[in-house]
Design an enzyme around this catalytic site. Structure first.
Site, PDB file in Angstrom:
ATOM      1  N   LYS A  48       0.833  -1.102  -0.068  1.00 53.45           N
ATOM      2  CA  LYS A  48      -0.077  -0.271   0.208  1.00 53.45           C
ATOM      3  C   LYS A  48       0.932   1.300   0.018  1.00 53.45           C
ATOM      4  CE  LYS A  48      -3.376  -1.005  -0.408  1.00 53.45           C
ATOM      5  NZ  LYS A  48      -3.816  -2.098  -1.598  1.00 53.45           N
TER       6      LYS A  48
ATOM      7  N   GLY B 244       2.182   2.270  -3.119  1.00 54.12           N
ATOM      8  CA  GLY B 244       2.494   2.727  -4.415  1.00 54.12           C
ATOM      9  C   GLY B 244       3.266   1.830  -5.301  1.00 54.12           C
ATOM     10  N   THR B 245       3.426   0.521  -4.721  1.00 61.90           N
ATOM     11  CA  THR B 245       4.299  -0.243  -5.683  1.00 61.90           C
ATOM     12  C   THR B 245       3.544  -0.900  -7.018  1.00 61.90           C
ATOM     13  OG1 THR B 245       3.270  -2.294  -4.413  1.00 61.90           O
ATOM     14  CG2 THR B 245       5.158  -1.470  -3.312  1.00 61.90           C
TER      15      THR B 245
ATOM     16  N   SER C 253      -5.032   2.706   4.349  1.00 67.03           N
ATOM     17  CA  SER C 253      -5.151   2.296   2.885  1.00 67.03           C
ATOM     18  C   SER C 253      -5.216   0.657   3.030  1.00 67.03           C
ATOM     19  CB  SER C 253      -3.833   2.542   2.004  1.00 67.03           C
ATOM     20  OG  SER C 253      -3.937   1.839   0.797  1.00 67.03           O
TER      21      SER C 253
ATOM     22  N   LYS D  31      -6.993   0.402  -6.754  1.00 65.27           N
ATOM     23  CA  LYS D  31      -5.801   1.137  -6.475  1.00 65.27           C
ATOM     24  C   LYS D  31      -6.090   2.683  -6.811  1.00 65.27           C
ATOM     25  CE  LYS D  31      -3.571  -2.333  -5.248  1.00 65.27           C
ATOM     26  NZ  LYS D  31      -2.828  -3.465  -6.250  1.00 65.27           N
TER      27      LYS D  31
ATOM     28  N   ARG E 181      -8.107   4.283  -4.385  1.00 68.40           N
ATOM     29  CA  ARG E 181      -9.605   4.474  -4.249  1.00 68.40           C
ATOM     30  C   ARG E 181      -9.954   5.754  -3.600  1.00 68.40           C
ATOM     31  NH1 ARG E 181      -9.207  -1.369  -2.664  1.00 68.40           N
ATOM     32  NH2 ARG E 181      -7.231  -0.236  -1.438  1.00 68.40           N
ATOM     33  N   LYS E 182     -11.236   6.353  -3.546  1.00 69.13           N
ATOM     34  CA  LYS E 182     -11.709   7.529  -2.755  1.00 69.13           C
ATOM     35  C   LYS E 182     -12.450   6.845  -1.499  1.00 69.13           C
ATOM     36  CE  LYS E 182     -11.359  10.582  -6.520  1.00 69.13           C
ATOM     37  NZ  LYS E 182     -10.132  10.040  -6.949  1.00 69.13           N
ATOM     38  N   TYR E 183     -11.914   7.229  -0.406  1.00 70.62           N
ATOM     39  CA  TYR E 183     -12.554   7.040   0.934  1.00 70.62           C
ATOM     40  C   TYR E 183     -12.578   8.339   1.868  1.00 70.62           C
ATOM     41  CZ  TYR E 183      -7.863   5.039   1.099  1.00 70.62           C
ATOM     42  OH  TYR E 183      -6.536   4.777   1.031  1.00 70.62           O
TER      43      TYR E 183
HETATM   44  N1  PPS Z   1      -0.710   6.243 -10.200  1.00 69.03           N
HETATM   45  C1  PPS Z   1      -1.327   5.548  -9.107  1.00 69.03           C
HETATM   46  N2  PPS Z   1      -2.569   5.039  -9.429  1.00 69.03           N
HETATM   47  C2  PPS Z   1      -3.192   4.500  -8.193  1.00 69.03           C
HETATM   48  N3  PPS Z   1      -2.884   4.352  -7.009  1.00 69.03           N
HETATM   49  C3  PPS Z   1      -1.440   4.980  -6.653  1.00 69.03           C
HETATM   50  C4  PPS Z   1      -0.787   5.623  -7.878  1.00 69.03           C
HETATM   51  N4  PPS Z   1       0.318   6.087  -7.299  1.00 69.03           N
HETATM   52  C5  PPS Z   1       0.438   5.634  -6.048  1.00 69.03           C
HETATM   53  N5  PPS Z   1      -0.665   5.053  -5.915  1.00 69.03           N
HETATM   54  C6  PPS Z   1      -0.864   4.709  -4.307  1.00 69.03           C
HETATM   55  O1  PPS Z   1      -0.887   3.303  -4.368  1.00 69.03           O
HETATM   56  C7  PPS Z   1      -1.822   2.755  -3.477  1.00 69.03           C
HETATM   57  C8  PPS Z   1      -1.748   1.215  -3.374  1.00 69.03           C
HETATM   58  O2  PPS Z   1      -0.300   0.719  -3.237  1.00 69.03           O
HETATM   59  P1  PPS Z   1       0.320  -0.501  -3.704  1.00 69.03           P
HETATM   60  O3  PPS Z   1      -0.062  -0.722  -5.035  1.00 69.03           O
HETATM   61  O4  PPS Z   1       1.511  -0.732  -3.141  1.00 69.03           O
HETATM   62  O5  PPS Z   1      -0.909  -1.601  -3.101  1.00 69.03           O
HETATM   63  S1  PPS Z   1      -0.516  -3.399  -2.939  1.00 69.03           S
HETATM   64  O6  PPS Z   1       0.432  -3.641  -1.968  1.00 69.03           O
HETATM   65  O7  PPS Z   1       0.042  -3.487  -4.037  1.00 69.03           O
HETATM   66  O8  PPS Z   1      -2.005  -3.841  -2.646  1.00 69.03           O
HETATM   67  C9  PPS Z   1      -2.978   3.326  -3.759  1.00 69.03           C
HETATM   68  O9  PPS Z   1      -3.481   3.269  -2.414  1.00 69.03           O
HETATM   69  P2  PPS Z   1      -5.247   3.585  -2.221  1.00 69.03           P
HETATM   70  O10 PPS Z   1      -5.434   4.913  -2.454  1.00 69.03           O
HETATM   71  O11 PPS Z   1      -5.672   3.341  -0.724  1.00 69.03           O
HETATM   72  O12 PPS Z   1      -5.880   2.500  -2.957  1.00 69.03           O
HETATM   73  C10 PPS Z   1      -2.581   4.780  -3.841  1.00 69.03           C
HETATM   74  O13 PPS Z   1      -2.386   5.528  -2.669  1.00 69.03           O
END
Ligand code: PPS
Length: 579
Positions: A318, A320-321, A415, A532, A534-536
Site C-alpha cells: 500500500k 504505491g508499489t 489504505s 488502487k 480509491r476514494k474513501y
Molecule cells: N498512479 C497511481 N494510481 C493509483 N494508486 C496509486 C498511484 N500512485 C500511488 N498510488 C497509491 O498506491 C496505493 C496502493 O499501493 P500498492 O500498489 O503498493 O498496494 S499493494 O500493496 O500492491 O496492494 C494506493 O492506495 P489506495 O489509495 O488506498 O488505493 C494509492 O495511494
C-alpha cells in the site's frame, strides 16, 4: 567442554549422545589395484564386530554401484563376492548403477539406473534399505535437482546426507535441510578419500593421522558433532585399511577418555532427531549454483543461473508499489516476472510457502530476455516486513538491488484497512479502523493478527535495519511515496540510474496526470484498476491521533537511521519532530 557448559549456564552445552553412521560408499567402484580382497572383506566384518563391543547396534552402511561389480583382478573379484556373501551383516544402501551423476541425467534415465541397482541387489540376495540413498559427488542433492527428488519421493527415500550444503565448508559449518519431505543431513568426512589408501598418502603421513585420531581433527569431530555420518570409500578398507585403523582407534579413544555416549540408530531416526534438535535448519536457504565452483560442477549445463532479477521492489504494501510496477513494465529494457496463478502479479517467492518450491520454480517465473541488455525484476510488496526474506534474498542474490517505498505509515495502515474492506474481509467489515489499530493485546487472536498485519509493516526502522544487515546501503533505493504520487517522472529517472538500465524511454511523454483518478496514469494503457487509488473518507481524528503517537518513536528511529546512512528524509517524515 564441561567447563564451557558450566560457565555458560548450559547455553554452550551439547548433549553427550553421539550418533554415528559410517558409510562405506562406492562399493565395487574403485579401479583395479585398489579394490578389496577376500581378507579385506573379512576384516571389515571383524572391524564392525569390534565397534559393536562399544556400540551394540552398529553396522557399516555400504553404498553400492552394481554396474561395477566384479570389475577387478581375479583376487579382487573374489573380494567382491566375499563382501556380498557377508552382506547380510552390513546395511546396504542404494546408489546409481554405474555411478552416474543425476544432474547429467533426466528423470527417466536416473530412475532406470537406480532400479537397475535395486535389481542387481535382488539378484545377489542383498537386502537394501529403501529410505537412505546418496549420489556420486552429491549430484542432485544440493544444488537440488528436482528430478532426483521426484524419483526419491516416489520410491520412498526419506533421508540422505551431503557435505555440499550450504557449501563444502569445514565440517562444523555444514548444515542440513528438508526438501519435499526428504531429510538431508550434513555429512562429515574423516579425511580419508578413495585416493588416501596408504599411510604415506595421508596428508602429513601416519604421524598426522595419529594426531587427528588422538586429540586432533577426528577426535574433535566426535567432541563437537552430535550427529555424525562419516563418508569413507571401499578402498579405505583395502590396501592399508586406513579407515579401519582410524575408527578402531578413535572409537576406543573416545570411549576411554570421554563421557560421550556412542550410539547407532537407523538413518531415518537419526535424521528425525537431527531436525528435532536443529529446527531452524528445516527450510533450506537457496544459493545460486553458479556462484560456487563445486556447485556449478554438479549443475546441469542446460539449466540457467541467470534467469533471476537484477532488482526487486520489496514493498511495503500500500505504498504505491503497483503504480511503480506498471510504469516500469512500460520500459522495453525491463522485464517483470510472469504472473503467478495464486498471487497474480506478485511471485512472493521468498515467503515460506513458495520458497519451498525451490530455485527452478523461481526462475520459471521470469521471461527469457530477448535482448542482451534487458534486465529482470519483480515486485512482491510483502517482502519488506517478512523476517526471513532479506536473509534468503541475500543468499540467492547478493548483488540484487532493493527498492523500498516509504509512505506515511498511518496513511499506509488506513489504505491497508480499506483494501481489506474492498475484499470483504470479515474482520474489517465487523470492526472499525480505530477498533482494529487500537485493539489491546488481550483481544482475541484473529483481531490481534489483523491489527499486527495492519500496523507492523509501518515500523519502517525495524524492517529497514534488517535489510541493512544483509545489503549495503548502496544496493537499496528508498523512494518517498509522496514523490511517486506527485512527480513520478523524476522518481523513474532516479530508479533507471539506480538499476543501471538504458534510459530509452522518456516517462514525461508516456505519463499524464488524471484529474478524476487523482494520480498519474500511463497515457496508452490508462490508470490502475479501481481498487488502487480509491476514494474513501479521510481518517477520523481519533485514529489519526492514536497512530501519530503509535508511530512516533518508530518514525524518530527512522530519522536516526536515515541520518546514519546519509539518506534524505521523505517529505512526510520531515514534519515529525522530537517533542
Ligand atoms: N498512479 C497511481 N494510481 C493509483 N494508486 C496509486 C498511484 N500512485 C500511488 N498510488 C497509491 O498506491 C496505493 C496502493 O499501493 P500498492 O500498489 O503498493 O498496494 S499493494 O500493496 O500492491 O496492494 C494506493 O492506495 P489506495 O489509495 O488506498 O488505493 C494509492 O495511494
Amino acid at each position: 567442554m564441561d567447563a564451557m557448559t558450566y560457565l555458560s549456564n548450559g547455553r554452550l552445552g551439547l548433549p553427550l549422545d553421539r550418533l554415528l553412521q559410517i558409510d562405506i560408499d562406492d562399493m565395487f567402484v574403485g579401479h583395479t589395484g585398489i579394490r578389496t580382497l577376500v581378507s579385506d572383506a573379512e576384516e571389515m566384518l571383524n572391524s564392525q564386530n569390534r565397534i559393536r563391543t562399544l556400540i551394540p547396534n552398529f553396522r557399516y552402511f555400504l553404498g553400492f554401484s552394481g554396474g561395477m561389480y566384479m570389475n577387478g583382478t581375479e583376487a579382487e573379484k573374489a573380494g567382491d563376492k566375499r563382501i556380498v556373501e557377508l552382506g547380510k551383516d552390513f546395511v546396504w544402501f542404494n546408489h546409481m548403477f554405474r555411478h552416474e551423476q543425476p544432474h547429467a541425467m533426466n528423470y527417466t534415465s536416473l530412475k532406470a539406473s537406480i532400479q537397475k541397482n535395486v535389481q542387481f541387489a535382488a539378484t545377489h540376495g542383498m537386502e537394501v534399505i529403501r529410505e537412505y540413498m546418496v549420489t556420486p559427488h552429491h549430484s542432485g542433492i544440493y544444488p537440488v535437482i528436482e528430478s532426483l527428488y521426484d524419483y526419491w519421493t516416489e520410491s520412498k527415500v526419506l533421508c540422505t546426507s551431503t557435505d555440499m550444503y550450504p557449501r563444502n565448508l569445514p565440517q562444523w559449518a555444514r548444515r542440513g535441510f528438508i526438501h519435499r519431505g526428504i531429510m538431508v543431513v550434513p555429512r562429515q568426512t574423516c579425511r580419508l578419500f578413495t585416493r588416501t589408501i596408504k599411510y604415506e598418502n595421508y596428508p602429513g603421513g601416519k604421524a598426522e593421522l595419529d594426531r587427528s585420531i588422538f586429540g586432533g581433527y577426528l577426535f574433535k569431530v566426535f567432541l563437537t558433532t552430535p550427529f555424525m555420518i562419516f563418508m569413507t570409500h571401499m578402498s579405505n578398507y583395502a590396501n592399508d585399511r586406513l579407515a579401519i585403523y582410524a575408527f578402531d582407534n578413535v572409537l576406543q579413544f573416545v570411549s576411554n577418555w570421554t563421557n560421550l555416549r556412542l550410539l547407532a540408530l537407523p538413518p531415518v531416526e537419526m535424521a528425525r532427531r537431527y531436525f528435532q534438535m536443529y529446527t531452524q535448519e528445516i527450510n533450506a536457504v537457496w544459493t545460486n549454483p553458479c556462484d560456487y565452483d563445486k556447485h556449478r560442477e554438479i549443475w546441469p549445463m542446460s539449466k540457467s543461473c541467470t534467469k533471476l532479477p537484477s532488482f526487486i521492489i520489496v514493498g511495503p504494501q500500500k505504498t504505491g508499489t503497483t503504480a511503480l510496477l506498471r510504469f516500469l513494465q512500460a520500459h522495453p529494457m525491463l522485464l517483470g516476472s510472469k504472473p503467478d496463478p495464486v498471487h497474480f502479479e506478485e511471485i512472493q517467492f521468498f515467503l515460506t510457502k513458495n520458497y519451498q518450491n525451490g530455485l527452478d520454480w523461481y526462475q520459471d517465473h521470469f521471461p527469457k530476455p530477448s535482448h542482451p541488455r534487458q534486465i529482470l525484476f519483480e515486485k512482491s510488496a510483502n517482502y519488506f516486513d517478512n523476517e526471513l526474506t532479506p536473509k534468503r534474498m541475500y543468499a540467492l542474490l547478493p548483488q540484487v538491488k532493493i527498492v523500498i517505498l516509504l509512505c506515511e505509515p498511518a496513511k499506509r495502515a488506513y489504505s491497508w484497512y480499506h483494501n481489506m474492506l474492498f475484499h470483504n474481509d470479515t474482520v474489517a467489515m465487523n470492526y472499525t479502523f480505530f477498533e482494529i489499530v487500537s485493539a489491546p493485546d488481550s483481544s482475541p487472536k484473529f483481531l490481534k493478527d489483523v491489527r499486527n498485519r495492519c500496523l507492523r509493516p509501518g515500523m519502517y526502522a525495524v524492517h529497514l535495519s534488517r535489510w541493512l544487515q544483509y545489503f549495503p546501503k548502496e544496493q537499496i533505493l528508498l523512494i518517498d511515496s509522496d514523490r511517486l504520487d506527485n512527480d513520478p517522472v523524476t522518481v523513474l529517472r532516479d530508479l533507471q540510474m539506480f538499476v543501471d538500465v538504458e534510459p530509452v524511454i522518456d516517462y514525461s511523454t508516456i505519463l499524464e496526470f488524471n484529474v478524476d483518478k487523482g494520480y498519474f496514469c500511463l497515457k496508452e494503457s490508462g490508470c490502475l484498476s479501481s481498487n488502487k487509488g480509491r476514494k474513501y473518507a479521510p481518517m477520523d481524528p481519533v485514529s489519526r491521533s492514536f497512530l501519530t503517537s503509535y508511530y512516533r518513536d518508530h518514525n524518530l528511529n527512522l530519522k536516526t537511521l536515515l541520518n546514519n546512512i546519509g539518506h534524505p528524509f521523505p517529505t512526510w517524515l520531515e514534519k515529525i519532530e522530537e517533542s
